[in-house]
Design an enzyme around this catalytic site. Structure first.
Site, PDB file in Angstrom:
ATOM      1  N   CYS A   1       0.827  -1.211   0.000  1.00  0.00           N
ATOM      2  CA  CYS A   1       0.000   0.000   0.000  1.00  0.00           C
ATOM      3  C   CYS A   1       0.860   1.259   0.000  1.00  0.00           C
ATOM      4  CB  CYS A   1      -0.955   0.005   1.194  1.00  0.00           C
ATOM      5  SG  CYS A   1      -0.140  -0.030   2.808  1.00  0.00           S
TER       6      CYS A   1
ATOM      7  N   GLU B   1      -1.847   1.100  -4.601  1.00  0.00           N
ATOM      8  CA  GLU B   1      -1.821  -0.283  -4.119  1.00  0.00           C
ATOM      9  C   GLU B   1      -1.220  -1.131  -5.245  1.00  0.00           C
ATOM     10  OE1 GLU B   1      -3.522  -2.704  -0.727  1.00  0.00           O
ATOM     11  OE2 GLU B   1      -3.605  -0.551  -1.113  1.00  0.00           O
TER      12      GLU B   1
END
Length: 366
Positions: free
Chosen positions: A322, A356
């Site tokens: 992330c 992401e």
């Protein structure tokens, strides 16, 4: 942007993210798959401050450039349509009952693709349990809300339960996941399905001959459960007690029997595999596992030194990130022993700087 969407700008913003990611990790260049989000109504979670004036209540968010002044939010096209459609009638209904509106500080929404809606009303003052519950029940009777929670400091009132059950589909299969209020869940559920499909594709390619999977930071079992049928056994670890309990619920819900979930930090797993004993592993024979793949989905800080070293001992590494900066840092070390075989950009958070991504690494031939 405060809940706004700009579909006409979406393709360019996604291209900019792709360029940024490749600038940080050039070895992805000829392997990167890009998974675009739907450009509106993509968030299954939303949280709003509630602003009080003498005349009315309104949803508010705050511009970082002017954080002391609330911006009224009338609708939120970033949020799932079920959330967006509920916002106005919910606040109007709350405004008609003092027991519900007095001291109301925040409203949180948690919706699912499968149709459930959970609403949490957060207060600055202690609530009268019986009176508040009766008023909250009246909301459920007139609005499309399945579950309502009342929160104030050191107080949590449930009418029934504090979770929803999401159904996610990928690779011609479907799984059910308990998602607990105030705990981490993937906010863009449709993108979460793309992530599961990509992870299954990589696992199918690398594990055709069989073997076991070690997963760190498993959360509520989101990936563990979806990948279980592609490995002989899965050992999944998570530090959050709430997430471990939810993962165990999800294993039972999905009838998965080859996954073991234990409450351990990633650093402790590294130590255990090096021979250190832990009471929590008393019933688990680590030596019986034939691990050939490790799956890591760390927080924004990325992998610590010990976990990077542990990962480098596996034939295959599946890494969900992330934070592209910490991913680039970790890969600069892992690529000394492994090659990038596949990569993906999952646009979980459109109209933001967040990226992401996923990477599959394979040990270099010796």
């Amino acid at each position: 942007m405060l809940c706004q969407v700009f579909p006409q700008q979406y393709d360019q913003q996604l291209a900019d993210k792709q360029q940024r990611l490749l600038g940080l990790v050039p070895s992805m260049a000829d392997k990167l798959q890009v998974f675009a989000s739907v450009p509106a109504h993509f968030r299954q979670r939303a949280e709003f401050r509630i602003w009080h004036t003498p005349e009315r209540l309104f949803y508010a968010m705050f511009d970082p450039a002017n954080p002391k002044h609330p911006v009224e939010i009338v609708s939120c096209p970033m949020a799932a349509e079920s959330i967006d459609n509920l916002m106005t009638p919910l606040l109007e209904a709350i405004g008609q009952q003092e027991i519900l509106s007095n001291g109301l500080f925040e409203i949180d929404f948690l919706a699912t693709l499968s149709g459930e809606m959970l609403v949490t009303l957060i207060y600055r003052k202690k609530l009268d349990d019986q009176a508040w519950s009766s008023a909250a029940q009246s909301l459920r009777e007139v609005l499309p809300i399945d579950h309502i929670i009342g929160r104030s400091r050191k107080q949590k009132i449930l009418l029934d339960q504090d979770f929803v059950i999401e159904r996610l589909e990928a690779d011609h299969q479907a799984w059910w996941f308990q998602q607990i209020e105030n705990s981490f869940t993937q906010p863009n559920a449709k993108m979460a399905q793309n992530m599961l499909a990509w992870a299954r594709e990589q696992s199918r390619d690398i594990n055709s001959a069989g073997g076991d999977l070690l997963e760190l930071y498993c959360g509520n079992g989101h990936f563990s459960i979806a990948l279980a049928d592609l490995y002989d056994r899965v050992l999944a670890t998570e530090i959050s007690k709430t997430s471990v309990k939810s993962a165990q619920f999800n294993l039972t819900k999905n009838g998965v029997e080859n996954v073991e979930v234990i409450k351990m930090a990633a650093e402790e797993v590294s130590q255990a595999l090096q021979g250190q004993t832990f009471n929590r592993l008393a019933d688990i024979d680590l030596s019986s596992y034939q691990f050939n793949t490790i799956f890591v989905d760390p927080p924004r800080a990325g992998l610590d030194d010990l976990t990077r070293q542990l990962s480098s001992d596996f034939d295959h590494i599946l890494y969900i990130s992330c934070n592209p900066e910490t991913l680039a840092r970790d890969l600069s070390i892992l690529e000394q022993t492994h090659d990038v075989m596949a990569a993906a950009l999952f646009d979980q958070f459109p109209y933001s700087h967040h990226i992401e991504s996923g990477v599959l690494l394979k040990r270099k031939p010796t």
